[in-house]
Design a protein around this motif. Structure first.
Motif, short mmCIF file in Angstrom:
data_model
loop_
_atom_site.label_atom_id
_atom_site.label_comp_id
_atom_site.label_asym_id
_atom_site.label_seq_id
_atom_site.Cartn_x
_atom_site.Cartn_y
_atom_site.Cartn_z
N ARG A 70 27.34 -50.25 39.52
CA ARG A 70 28.39 -49.85 38.58
C ARG A 70 27.84 -48.93 37.48
O ARG A 70 27.02 -49.34 36.67
N PHE A 73 30.68 -50.28 33.11
CA PHE A 73 31.40 -51.52 33.32
C PHE A 73 31.41 -52.33 32.03
O PHE A 73 30.65 -52.08 31.10
N ASP A 105 29.16 -44.10 41.45
CA ASP A 105 29.15 -45.33 42.22
C ASP A 105 29.15 -44.97 43.71
O ASP A 105 29.91 -44.10 44.14
N LYS A 109 31.47 -49.67 46.25
CA LYS A 109 30.96 -50.38 45.08
C LYS A 109 31.51 -49.75 43.81
O LYS A 109 31.93 -48.59 43.78
N GLY A 110 31.46 -50.53 42.71
CA GLY A 110 31.92 -50.02 41.43
C GLY A 110 33.38 -49.59 41.49
O GLY A 110 34.23 -50.29 42.02
N ASP A 203 33.08 -58.44 40.21
CA ASP A 203 32.10 -57.59 39.52
C ASP A 203 32.57 -56.13 39.52
O ASP A 203 32.50 -55.44 38.49
N ASP A 204 33.03 -55.66 40.67
CA ASP A 204 33.50 -54.28 40.74
C ASP A 204 34.77 -54.08 39.91
O ASP A 204 34.98 -53.01 39.33
N SER A 207 34.43 -52.78 36.44
CA SER A 207 34.13 -51.38 36.20
C SER A 207 35.18 -50.78 35.27
O SER A 207 36.36 -51.18 35.29
N VAL A 223 38.77 -51.22 44.81
CA VAL A 223 38.04 -52.47 44.99
C VAL A 223 38.61 -53.26 46.16
O VAL A 223 37.86 -53.97 46.87
N HIS A 226 36.73 -52.62 49.18
CA HIS A 226 35.37 -53.14 49.22
C HIS A 226 35.28 -54.45 50.00
O HIS A 226 34.18 -54.86 50.41
#
Length: 574
Positions: A70, A73, A105, A109-110, A203-204, A207, A223, A226
């Protein structure tokens, strides 16, 4: 050139070369989605130098960072974290020195769209290529781009270089690998690196959305894609052989992600390469080999752990000078300086940096020490074997693999002494200092009561007061013992192919020689200290230890004494 203490060299360099200009105190950030060749949109954050609130309008070179962690974030406290505004990779200093810094990113991801097919695969490498060329074409760019990164970010840097984007002129690669199979499944054994669980999608979602995504809907859509990412640990665990076909990617994925297959592209493109790692970090072994396989590469090693800026060294200044030369054409002499700069533990009694035109491990004299019996010459405990310059009477020692190991840190980048978990062989106190620079190599003559089992070897330095530290370690599965000719330069080290046809169980009770190269060392072992070789059958850093342990535990027999027994070769430098 003889390696010399860093302090004297640093004084000469500082006097001859002015430090990097730091004219820009401010930063202007923008972010957007940039489509790559298959139209997947990747999130890119761009940081331009500014002064007194005004962005620099003239064209500047660009430093590009490609991350899975990321670019921008919110942390658990709600504060915004930005890779480009931290200085672990000298990024904030590069902005101040007149560079545009871009952090993107990776796909999957991110805030980026797409799903990750693999781990540093050719899709990701081509994404890096496309972003380098896009950055070079922007109105703020001179058309010259450099890349920097460490660990995964070092890998994205290295892999992007293998696609030879015309605008990419120089890369600074930290703690990455040349041969991913030989790193992730070293000796046929997966261990600490790259086998952790994947981060949750939450987590993503933390961001920060790109500038045009005010309501965050594009971030949510990205996301959601992902969820289709290939799981990293399962990918690695599912390919036991170098030529295994991955169930996730449908090809021989280790070959796809082996940078050694693409080195000619980097060399033909004339991309400058600088490799960095630290001595208490397992990837250092691969970083040295990377430098050895690319003509003109520079190498740096500090005393720290994974991706820590080398203590006692002007890391930021080195990075800025490097890019100043290759992206701005500065005549600062960096290309004429010794090829390698590395910390030598115990130099001048404490430790210091040495500089040499030779990489660590080159131009050393192997010193062979034999694993011998106990000082009594009779049956012994696991801790009283000896190391000696001459073999004593032939004999054998047995040990049963211990799985009752202490818990390891989640990111246990370095091993701890294991002398109470296997066999140990210790030298007499040194009568004079011993300078070791390079890779120790251990040959074990062994048999076992199981057709396959794992062997771990540790080289310890034991101080006069008994305090011990691991200075090098290696591992090898019995079935992966066959060596062969490597497809790249290995500096004389044993190379285990790991191909399915070369992997074979060792018949119960049959003896075999195991050639195990250990992680490289750089230290002066002081007089009065001792060196110790420990042999074990498991390591607490194996994340899947519970799944792979055998019941009953394997029993190893190690042949010692005599020229045909077991030994270690130490890399002794002048």
């Amino acid at each position: 050139m003889r390696a010399v203490g860093w302090i004297g060299v640093l004084a000469a360099v500082t006097a001859a070369v002015p430090g990097p200009a730091k004219d820009y105190a401010d930063v202007q950030r923008t972010s957007l989605y940039v489509p790559v060749r298959d139209d997947t949109k990747l999130a890119v954050n761009i940081y331009r130098p500014a002064s007194d609130g005004k962005v620099e309008e003239k064209r500047l070179p660009v430093i590009f960072v490609f991350t899975p962690y990321r670019a921008r974030f919110k942390d658990k406290d709600g504060a915004i974290r930005e890779v480009a505004l931290e200085d672990g990779l000298a990024l904030r200093s590069l902005i101040s020195a007149g560079y545009v810094v871009a952090v993107a990113d990776i796909r999957g991801k991110g805030a980026s769209f797409g799903a990750r097919r693999g781990f540093q695969d050719r899709t990701e490498a081509k994404d890096g290529h496309d972003l380098v060329e896009w950055l070079a074409s922007q109105s703020f760019s001179t058309g010259k781009v450099g890349m920097i990164g460490c660990s995964y970010l070092g890998g994205t840097t290295f892999h992007t270089a293998t696609t030879a984007p015309p605008a990419l002129k120089a890369v600074f690669v930290g703690a990455s690998d040349l041969d991913k199979y030989a790193f992730v499944r070293r000796g046929g054994i997966t261990a600490q690196f790259n086998t952790r669980p994947d981060e949750p999608l939450s987590d993503d979602l933390a961001s920060v959305p790109v500038d045009g995504d005010a309501d965050g809907q594009q971030l949510k859509s990205a996301v959601a894609q992902h969820a289709q990412n290939t799981p990293m640990a399962a990918l690695w665990y599912g390919m036991p052989y170098r030529d295994s076909v991955s169930a996730f990617t449908g090809n021989r994925f280790w070959e796809e992600v082996g940078v050694y297959n693409y080195l000619d592209a980097i060399q033909r493109a004339g991309i400058a390469t600088y490799f960095w790692s630290n001595w208490h970090d397992e990837p250092t072994a691969q970083s040295i080999l990377s430098a050895a396989n690319l003509k003109g590469s520079k190498f740096l090693a500090g005393p720290g752990s994974h991706c820590v800026p080398p203590p006692g060294f002007d890391f930021t200044g080195e990075v800025v000078r490097y890019f100043d030369h290759y992206l701005k054409g500065a005549d600062n002499g960096i290309e004429k300086e010794p090829r390698a700069t590395y910390w030598v533990e115990g130099l001048d009694g404490k430790g210091g940096y040495a500089r040499s035109d030779a990489l660590p491990g080159a131009n050393v004299t192997p010193m062979q020490w034999f694993l011998n019996g106990g000082r009594s010459g009779t049956a012994r405990s696991v801790n009283d074997g000896t190391l000696g310059a001459k073999p004593d009477r032939a004999g054998a020692d047995k040990f049963t693999v211990r799985y009752d190991l202490p818990g390891a840190d989640y990111f246990a980048f370095w091993a701890k002494p294991m002398d109470d978990k296997g066999l140990s062989y210790t030298s007499a106190p040194l009568d004079k200092p011993l300078k070791l620079i390079g890779y120790p190599v251990v040959n074990l003559r062994v048999s076992a009561d199981k057709p396959d089992a794992d062997v771990f070897v540790y080289l310890d330095q034991v101080a006069a007061d008994g305090e011990a530290e691991v200075v090098a370690f290696g591992r090898l599965a019995l079935a992966h013992r066959k060596t062969g000719k490597a497809p790249y330069h290995v500096m004389g080290l044993p190379w285990h192919s790991g191909r399915k046809a070369d992997v074979a169980p060792l018949p119960v009770g049959q003896q075999a020689n195991l050639a195990i190269d250990l992680t490289p060392v750089s230290r002066i072992v002081p007089a009065g200290a001792r060196l110790r070789v420990t042999i074990a059958g498991a390591d607490p850093r194996q994340r899947n230890l519970k799944e792979i342990q055998q019941t009953p535990a394997p029993v190893f027999t190690v042949e010692r004494g005599s020229a045909g027994g077991s030994w270690v070769k130490l890399p002794v430098a002048n």
